[in-house]
Design a protein around this motif. Structure first.
Motif, short mmCIF file in Angstrom:
data_model
loop_
_atom_site.label_atom_id
_atom_site.label_comp_id
_atom_site.label_asym_id
_atom_site.label_seq_id
_atom_site.Cartn_x
_atom_site.Cartn_y
_atom_site.Cartn_z
N SER A 9 0.80 -1.22 0.00
CA SER A 9 0.00 0.00 0.00
C SER A 9 0.84 1.28 0.00
O SER A 9 0.30 2.36 -0.25
CB SER A 9 -0.93 0.02 1.22
OG SER A 9 -0.19 -0.08 2.42
N THR A 77 -3.57 6.04 1.77
CA THR A 77 -3.32 5.38 3.05
C THR A 77 -3.86 6.15 4.24
O THR A 77 -3.87 5.63 5.35
CB THR A 77 -1.81 5.15 3.24
OG1 THR A 77 -1.13 6.40 3.15
CG2 THR A 77 -1.28 4.20 2.17
N LEU A 118 -7.51 2.97 2.73
CA LEU A 118 -7.39 2.12 3.91
C LEU A 118 -8.51 2.40 4.91
O LEU A 118 -8.84 1.54 5.73
CB LEU A 118 -6.03 2.32 4.57
CG LEU A 118 -4.80 2.00 3.72
CD1 LEU A 118 -3.56 1.96 4.60
CD2 LEU A 118 -4.95 0.67 2.99
#
Length: 304
Positions: A9, A77, A118
C-alpha cells in the motif's frame, strides 16, 4: 540496523509493482471492476497532468491504458478531505489529456478512476462505493458519459463475499495473502522488490515521516495479529486433543484472530496514532522499533 520492508500500500511499492507487472495491474483492475478488460498496453506511475499552463496539476499514482479505455488507480493510506471534488478534478484533467484540439468528443475513451482507501471515506461501512451518473427523474435515461468512479474501503474487507476482491482487500489490510491467487502473486512481486536493497532504501527515503509512521503502526498491528494467531492455534490444538483436533484448530484460529487484532489495535491504534495526532513523530518512530519504550508509553497512556 536492517531497514524494514515496504508494504504494497505504500506508494513507492505500489507504483513499482503496477508499472513493472502490467499483468498484475490488469488483474487488479479486473478484480476491482468485476469485469474483463482488454490487455493493458501501457502503465505509467506518478503521471503528472496539467489541464493548462498555470492550472493546478495532478499526479496520478498509476495510469493504465487499454485499446478503448484509460484507468487511474490511486492508493490512499490516510483520509483526506474533499475526495469527491478531487475525483472530479482528476476526471477533468484526464479528459483534457486524452483529447487533442479539433477531435470529436466521441473519441474520448471510457475512463475509470479507482481509489483504494485504507479507511472508510464516506462512513457508510460499505467495502465498495461505485459512483455513476444517472438521471434523477428517470433511471432508464442513459447519459453516455463513459466514466465510472470506484472507492474501495479496505477496512471493511470482511463484509465482502468470498472471492478475489475480498482476497485483495484482505491482503492490503493485513499483508497476509492467504490462499488468494492474485494477492499471492502480488505478494511475490512485493517480496522481490523488497529484496532490492538499494531500491528499498531509496523508496523509504521518499516517504514522509507521517507516511512512515502510519506504516510502522500497521506493521505493529500485523505483528500483534500474527502473535495472537499463533498463540490461539497452540491453545486450540491443546484443547483439540481433548475435544477433537478439527474443532480445536478452528477455535484456536478464531481466538488467535481476535486476540491478535485486539493486541495490534491497542499498540498501533492507541499509541502510534495518538502520538502522530499530537505531532510527536520522533516518539512515534522510536516506539515503532523499541519495544521497551513502547511499553513505557503504553503504561503512561494507561495512567493518564
Amino acid at each position: 540496523m536492517e531497514i524494514r520492508d515496504l508494504l504494497f500500500s505504500e506508494h513507492p511499492m505500489f507504483d513499482r509493482v503496477m508499472e513493472e507487472r502490467t499483468d498484475l495491474c490488469q488483474r487488479l483492475l479486473e478484480t476491482v471492476l468485476g469485469m474483463p478488460i482488454a490487455k493493458v498496453s501501457n502503465v505509467v506511475a506518478e503521471r503528472t497532468l496539467q489541464p493548462r499552463i498555470g492550472a493546478h496539476g495532478v499526479r496520478l499514482d498509476v495510469m493504465a491504458r487499454t485499446s478503448g479505455a484509460v484507468y487511474d488507480v490511486e492508493m490512499q493510506t490516510y483520509s483526506r478531505e474533499g475526495l469527491g471534488k478531487r475525483m472530479r478534478y482528476y476526471q477533468g484533467a484526464m479528459d483534457t489529456a486524452m483529447l487533442t484540439p479539433g477531435v470529436s468528443y466521441d473519441n474520448l475513451p471510457n475512463s475509470f478512476i479507482i481509489f483504494i482507501c485504507l479507511q472508510d471515506e464516506f462512513g457508510a461501512g460499505l467495502p465498495v462505493y461505485t459512483f455513476d451518473m444517472r438521471c434523477e427523474e428517470n433511471d432508464g435515461v442513459e447519459l453516455g458519459h463513459g466514466f465510472i468512479w470506484s472507492v474501495l474501503n479496505v477496512s471493511a474487507w470482511e463484509k465482502l463475499p468470498a472471492g478475489q476482491l475480498r482476497g485483495l482487500l484482505r491482503y492490503i489490510a493485513t499483508d497476509d495473502a492467504g490462499d488468494d491467487g492474485l494477492a499471492a502473486d502480488i505478494a511475490v512481486a512485493v517480496a522481490a522488490a523488497n529484496a532490492d536493497g538499494l531500491w528499498k532504501e531509496g523508496a523509504l527515503a521518499m516517504l514522509t515521516i507521517e507516511e512512515d509512521m502510519r506504516a510502522q503502526g500497521r506493521l505493529l498491528q500485523k505483528a500483534g495479529w500474527e502473535k495472537g494467531l499463533a498463540e490461539g492455534r497452540a491453545a486450540g490444538m491443546a484443547e483439540g486433543r481433548a475435544v477433537g483436533m478439527a474443532e480445536g484448530k478452528a477455535e484456536g484460529r478464531a481466538e488467535g484472530r481476535a486476540e491478535g487484532r485486539a493486541e495490534g489495535l491497542a499498540e498501533a491504534g492507541a499509541l502510534i496514532a495518538s502520538l502522530m495526532d499530537a505531532g510527536r513523530f520522533e516518539d512515534a518512530r522510536r516506539a515503532a522499533t523499541d519495544a521497551d519504550y513502547r511499553e513505557e508509553l503504553l503504561r503512561g497512556l494507561g495512567q493518564s
